[in-house]
Design a protein around this motif. Sequence first.
Motif, PDB file in Angstrom:
ATOM      1  N   ALA A 327      -8.274  -9.364   6.110  1.00 20.89           N
ATOM      2  CA  ALA A 327      -7.221 -10.046   5.223  1.00 20.89           C
ATOM      3  C   ALA A 327      -6.228  -9.242   4.413  1.00 20.89           C
ATOM      4  N   MET A 328      -6.517  -7.854   4.113  1.00 20.38           N
ATOM      5  CA  MET A 328      -5.675  -7.040   3.464  1.00 20.38           C
ATOM      6  C   MET A 328      -4.294  -6.702   4.607  1.00 20.38           C
ATOM      7  N   LEU A 329      -5.042  -6.104   5.682  1.00 18.43           N
ATOM      8  CA  LEU A 329      -3.895  -5.986   6.697  1.00 18.43           C
ATOM      9  C   LEU A 329      -2.925  -7.148   6.692  1.00 18.43           C
ATOM     10  N   GLN A 330      -3.323  -8.431   7.286  1.00 20.14           N
ATOM     11  CA  GLN A 330      -2.603  -9.481   7.531  1.00 20.14           C
ATOM     12  C   GLN A 330      -1.611  -9.645   6.332  1.00 20.14           C
ATOM     13  N   TYR A 331      -1.981  -9.455   4.787  1.00 18.85           N
ATOM     14  CA  TYR A 331      -1.084  -9.524   4.008  1.00 18.85           C
ATOM     15  C   TYR A 331      -0.170  -8.742   4.101  1.00 18.85           C
ATOM     16  N   PHE A 332      -0.408  -7.333   3.984  1.00 18.70           N
ATOM     17  CA  PHE A 332       0.350  -6.280   4.089  1.00 18.70           C
ATOM     18  C   PHE A 332       1.379  -6.203   5.007  1.00 18.70           C
ATOM     19  N   PRO A 337       8.764  -4.630   3.888  1.00 14.95           N
ATOM     20  CA  PRO A 337       8.788  -3.409   3.160  1.00 14.95           C
ATOM     21  C   PRO A 337       9.979  -3.061   2.311  1.00 14.95           C
ATOM     22  N   GLY A 338       9.429  -2.451   1.076  1.00 12.12           N
ATOM     23  CA  GLY A 338      10.557  -2.231  -0.088  1.00 12.12           C
ATOM     24  C   GLY A 338      10.496  -3.084  -1.185  1.00 12.12           C
ATOM     25  N   THR A 343       5.604  -3.151  -3.006  1.00 10.16           N
ATOM     26  CA  THR A 343       5.255  -2.112  -3.780  1.00 10.16           C
ATOM     27  C   THR A 343       3.884  -2.417  -4.914  1.00 10.16           C
ATOM     28  N   GLU A 344       3.836  -3.708  -5.038  1.00  8.59           N
ATOM     29  CA  GLU A 344       2.633  -4.144  -5.954  1.00  8.59           C
ATOM     30  C   GLU A 344       1.572  -4.151  -5.224  1.00  8.59           C
ATOM     31  N   PHE A 345       1.503  -4.414  -3.806  1.00  7.29           N
ATOM     32  CA  PHE A 345       0.387  -4.451  -3.239  1.00  7.29           C
ATOM     33  C   PHE A 345      -0.322  -2.664  -3.172  1.00  7.29           C
ATOM     34  N   LYS A 350      -3.700   1.849  -4.947  1.00 11.06           N
ATOM     35  CA  LYS A 350      -4.002   3.054  -5.752  1.00 11.06           C
ATOM     36  C   LYS A 350      -4.530   2.990  -6.981  1.00 11.06           C
ATOM     37  N   GLY A 351      -4.561   1.572  -7.436  1.00  7.26           N
ATOM     38  CA  GLY A 351      -5.428   1.390  -8.857  1.00  7.26           C
ATOM     39  C   GLY A 351      -6.891   1.682  -8.689  1.00  7.26           C
TER      40      GLY A 351
END
Length: 679
Positions: A327-332, A337-338, A343-345, A350-351
């Motif tokens: 699911a994370m890959l599909q969202y990304f 890009p940019g 950027t938020e994702f 990193k959080g």
Amino acid sequence: MSGTKRKDAPSGITKGVKKQKTVETKRTKPQRAEEQTDSGGENGFGGFSDDDEEEMSAGGGDVTDEAVKTNGHSKTTNENAKPFKLENNTTSAEAHAKQRLVAKERKASKPNADAIQRSKKIWERLRRKSHVPAEERKQLVAELFDIITGRVRDFVFKHDSVRVIQCALKYANQEQRRVIVEELKGDLRALSESRYGKFLVAKMVSSGDSVTNTAVVEEFYGHVRRLINHPEASWIVDDIYRQIATTGQKAMMLREWYGAEFALFHRKGSSITKPKLEEAMETTTADLVKILEKNPEKRKPILQYLLQTINSLIQKKMTGFTMLHDAMLQYFLALNPGSDEHTEFLEILKGDIDKETEGGGGDLFRNLAFTKSGSRLVCLALAYGSAKDRKMIVRTFKDTIETMAFDQHAKMVLVTAVDVLDDTKMSYKSILSELLGQHGIADETQRLDRLESMIVNLNARLPVLYSLAGMAKWLVSDAEKALLSDVHAIRTKTSKKEPDARRKELLSHISASLLDFAAKRAENLVQSSFGCQFLTEVLLETEAEEKAAAKTAVAALATGDPTEEGHPAKNAAAGRMLKTLVLGGQFDPKTKSVKLTEPRLGFATALYPVIQDRVVEWACSDSSFVVVGLLESEDVEEGVKVEAKAALKKGRKRIEGVAKGDGKEDKGNAGARILVGKI
């Protein structure tokens, strides 16, 4: 009180009658919870002292409200309660025996008590697998199914009897397993949410066939998003998705992450029939990019809904699910890009890294690295990240480098990190030196053994050899090449260092170690095709000026009669290695010529003295093209060519005979035919 032995329990009843103790009625300050527990003692009677017990058991009069006050708290009596007390002339052991008898009678009065008891005895026998002959096991399983058939649902919601059904699944045939699954239709979701029942569903997942698997998967349609957040059911749902769901079923399950309208409710009253369900699975896709292309107006609500689900699991530290990674890959991939969303994702990823916590966090990245979608997501995050971001991500893997190298997905994270980090010194210290065993392994033999195990492993050799061979066809698969091509395209915008400069710097760090390893373990490496490829790349591509020791060690492998069994010349991979090294470079199919290395390798100078006495045997062997290379290569000195040709002329008849073959099954030696034309 069950299962707890009372401390200082009276062993007998005193004959005398004690006077009743008086207890002060003065109220004292209420105690804390832990103090109240201590005052109750280990006997679990919450305020009665041992003396009070003796008094009650000895018939020392009625116990009034005043008498049971302890620590300032009064205990009111309950007329219906049955106080525990020891009867006259009754020991503590006898009292406990009586309690066990009462408990046994209570269990026996429950529904299906006899059946459960009989099945548990069979289970006790079956679970000792090594002690039960195969024939006896068949009889026990048949007897067990006679008991549970038609009553499976009565067994599965109890913590002890559910183990019986698990055992039945383990030893049953497929037909018997289908009977169990059929009886539990409609209850699988409830079982997955049960503390004990979830293990039964897990057993169904691991031991089912296509029929039972389909029945299990369909039970969860329409409930995936809810259950993936459930503390008990979440792992079962992910196991179903990862282990038994087909491609179409996975798409149906993953789509439920995109919004309520994508959930397919397969339950009573649903208008969706089984044929329609199967038809839907064939045409359904979970590719979010394609879904948004068809429904651009739904882009914002879908992305918000999906991000909310993803973020919920990340915040709960439930980051090990394969379904989450997909699911994370599909969202990304659906983000521009940019953009702010993009950027938020990256910031959300990193959080999870916290420098202040012990170990620095980073569990999310470590979990992502070991799945197909998760590994790709980490690679893209490394490619898009700044220099600071990349260093932060790489540091999260400092204790798992070796494990990642042997994993089919995580190895790509290491390759990408080496390929995008501009700080090559950090790449070497954080990744390559760990792979080469230069830190933390003092014993040389142990270090060389570890590196050898990597070189001959299909996965681990990639991060070790990538700096040497790049995207060579024999090293990198098509899928891996596609991912690295995407990374390289992104790298042109986010990295400052030129790829050639990066590669040259990395080789300067690792060349000496690899040449030393090749010199010391050449005899072992030549026995496998992977080892031969490694030796070839090390001698051709390393930057170190001093290659004499490694060349001598590899050339020494040719010692002996090349026509004997077990000789490297009988090994096709070793023959190709020696031929390539003699030619002085790899053959380039585009130019139809050999691309010589600079500076020149000059391997023939080390090899010819080893084979000169047997050059005719080499010309007649399975590795005859090594001799062809001696005569054709531009990297071979002219004096060696002349001497080799003179020796071959003396054995011309023998070479001609081998070149022709016997005319039947043996079509002749192709290398020998070429040599006949040259001499």
